[in-house]
Design a protein around this motif. Sequence first.
Motif, mmCIF file in Angstrom:
data_model
loop_
_atom_site.group_PDB
_atom_site.id
_atom_site.type_symbol
_atom_site.label_atom_id
_atom_site.label_comp_id
_atom_site.label_asym_id
_atom_site.label_seq_id
_atom_site.Cartn_x
_atom_site.Cartn_y
_atom_site.Cartn_z
ATOM 1 N N GLY A 1 34.249 46.690 47.859
ATOM 2 C CA GLY A 1 34.949 46.309 46.640
ATOM 3 C C GLY A 1 34.407 45.023 46.076
ATOM 4 O O GLY A 1 34.315 44.013 46.788
ATOM 5 N N HIS A 2 34.025 45.064 44.791
ATOM 6 C CA HIS A 2 33.577 43.848 44.109
ATOM 7 C C HIS A 2 34.744 43.239 43.349
ATOM 8 O O HIS A 2 35.378 43.910 42.519
ATOM 9 N N SER A 3 35.069 41.990 43.651
ATOM 10 C CA SER A 3 36.092 41.253 42.922
ATOM 11 C C SER A 3 37.430 41.999 42.947
ATOM 12 O O SER A 3 37.947 42.311 44.026
ATOM 13 N N LEU A 4 37.984 42.331 41.779
ATOM 14 C CA LEU A 4 39.246 43.080 41.724
ATOM 15 C C LEU A 4 39.148 44.414 42.451
ATOM 16 O O LEU A 4 40.164 44.937 42.937
ATOM 17 N N GLY A 5 37.937 44.970 42.560
ATOM 18 C CA GLY A 5 37.774 46.235 43.270
ATOM 19 C C GLY A 5 38.234 46.163 44.714
ATOM 20 O O GLY A 5 38.730 47.156 45.269
ATOM 21 N N LEU A 6 38.082 44.996 45.332
ATOM 22 C CA LEU A 6 38.545 44.833 46.712
ATOM 23 C C LEU A 6 40.071 44.842 46.760
ATOM 24 O O LEU A 6 40.671 45.507 47.611
ATOM 25 N N LEU A 7 40.697 44.134 45.826
ATOM 26 C CA LEU A 7 42.159 44.146 45.740
ATOM 27 C C LEU A 7 42.659 45.562 45.480
ATOM 28 O O LEU A 7 43.652 46.005 46.081
ATOM 29 N N TRP A 8 41.973 46.298 44.606
ATOM 30 C CA TRP A 8 42.346 47.681 44.320
ATOM 31 C C TRP A 8 42.279 48.537 45.579
ATOM 32 O O TRP A 8 43.165 49.360 45.828
ATOM 33 N N LEU A 9 41.250 48.355 46.383
ATOM 34 C CA LEU A 9 41.125 49.120 47.631
ATOM 35 C C LEU A 9 42.267 48.812 48.589
ATOM 36 O O LEU A 9 42.801 49.711 49.243
ATOM 37 N N VAL B 1 40.488 48.344 25.761
ATOM 38 C CA VAL B 1 41.315 47.135 25.746
ATOM 39 C C VAL B 1 42.652 47.325 26.462
ATOM 40 O O VAL B 1 43.064 46.459 27.253
ATOM 41 N N PRO B 2 43.380 48.430 26.249
ATOM 42 C CA PRO B 2 44.637 48.592 26.997
ATOM 43 C C PRO B 2 44.425 48.599 28.513
ATOM 44 O O PRO B 2 45.229 48.028 29.262
ATOM 45 N N ARG B 3 43.361 49.223 28.966
ATOM 46 C CA ARG B 3 43.100 49.261 30.402
ATOM 47 C C ARG B 3 42.692 47.880 30.917
ATOM 48 O O ARG B 3 43.086 47.486 32.020
ATOM 49 N N LEU B 4 41.920 47.140 30.130
ATOM 50 C CA LEU B 4 41.570 45.774 30.516
ATOM 51 C C LEU B 4 42.823 44.907 30.631
ATOM 52 O O LEU B 4 42.957 44.096 31.556
ATOM 53 N N ASP B 5 43.740 45.089 29.707
ATOM 54 C CA ASP B 5 44.999 44.347 29.759
ATOM 55 C C ASP B 5 45.795 44.729 31.004
ATOM 56 O O ASP B 5 46.388 43.866 31.667
ATOM 57 N N GLU B 6 45.789 46.018 31.336
ATOM 58 C CA GLU B 6 46.472 46.464 32.555
ATOM 59 C C GLU B 6 45.834 45.829 33.792
ATOM 60 O O GLU B 6 46.527 45.420 34.728
ATOM 61 N N ASP C 1 47.103 42.502 34.376
ATOM 62 C CA ASP C 1 48.428 42.560 35.013
ATOM 63 C C ASP C 1 48.286 42.720 36.530
ATOM 64 O O ASP C 1 49.049 42.120 37.296
ATOM 65 N N TRP C 2 47.325 43.535 36.960
ATOM 66 C CA TRP C 2 47.086 43.681 38.406
ATOM 67 C C TRP C 2 46.738 42.326 39.014
ATOM 68 O O TRP C 2 47.250 41.956 40.075
ATOM 69 N N LEU C 3 45.849 41.615 38.340
ATOM 70 C CA LEU C 3 45.428 40.306 38.850
ATOM 71 C C LEU C 3 46.602 39.329 38.900
ATOM 72 O O LEU C 3 46.685 38.477 39.788
ATOM 73 N N MET C 4 47.494 39.462 37.951
ATOM 74 C CA MET C 4 48.645 38.560 37.909
ATOM 75 C C MET C 4 49.677 38.875 38.989
ATOM 76 O O MET C 4 50.293 37.962 39.543
#
Length: 208
Positions: free
Chosen positions: A54-62, A126-131, A134-137
């Motif tokens: 996982g790269h960056s947020l990809g690791l959190l997603w995993l 853009v909506p998915r980027l905004d979502e 939210d994951w990061l937050m």
Amino acid sequence: MRFVLVHGWGFHAGIFADFIGHLQGAEVTLVDLGFVAGGPKGASDWSADAIAVGHSLGLLWLLENGGGRFRGLVSVQGFDCYSCHIPPSRLAALKRGLEWDPAGTLQAFWRSCGAAGFALPGALNVPRLDEGLDWLMHWDARGAKGELKCPVLALASRDDPIVPPSMTEAIWQDAGIVWSPDGGHVLPLKHPRWCARHVLEFAHALPS
């Protein structure tokens, strides 16, 4: 040997293209999170014996979504909780920028990462980027990381402006960290051979 690769916020799975080329013909599954169009086709499932990268947020997603379905876990500039380490104001500013000027905001983000011009403005979802912001937050996967039963490798860059060294050390201290002196926040783009070498060494050392 099987791998599942998940990219970070603001990118698509194409960030791994050169990295995959150095994986010596391994079977690779790409998960695309839908932030930016134009990357290779993604999949929604993978083999349970895959090694997850996982790269960056990809690791959190995993950690949030992978259900521990991997033999080993590789963090490439990743984290288990972003908002635990970075002031909320930084993500709030990205959210405002995404609302007012999506193309300019992403171009500035890519430049800061070391990947200027990664995609054209029309490729942005853009909506998915905004979502994703939210994951990061809100996502906190420290518990999931603590419950991992598999080996972990952490790759990081000393000049990463998005996930600074102090944050990496706080998160992955027990796993051991392999440092690159540079690479910005895009090690798979800047140093794909270096990343692949360490990932393959890690993979070959896993118990069968």
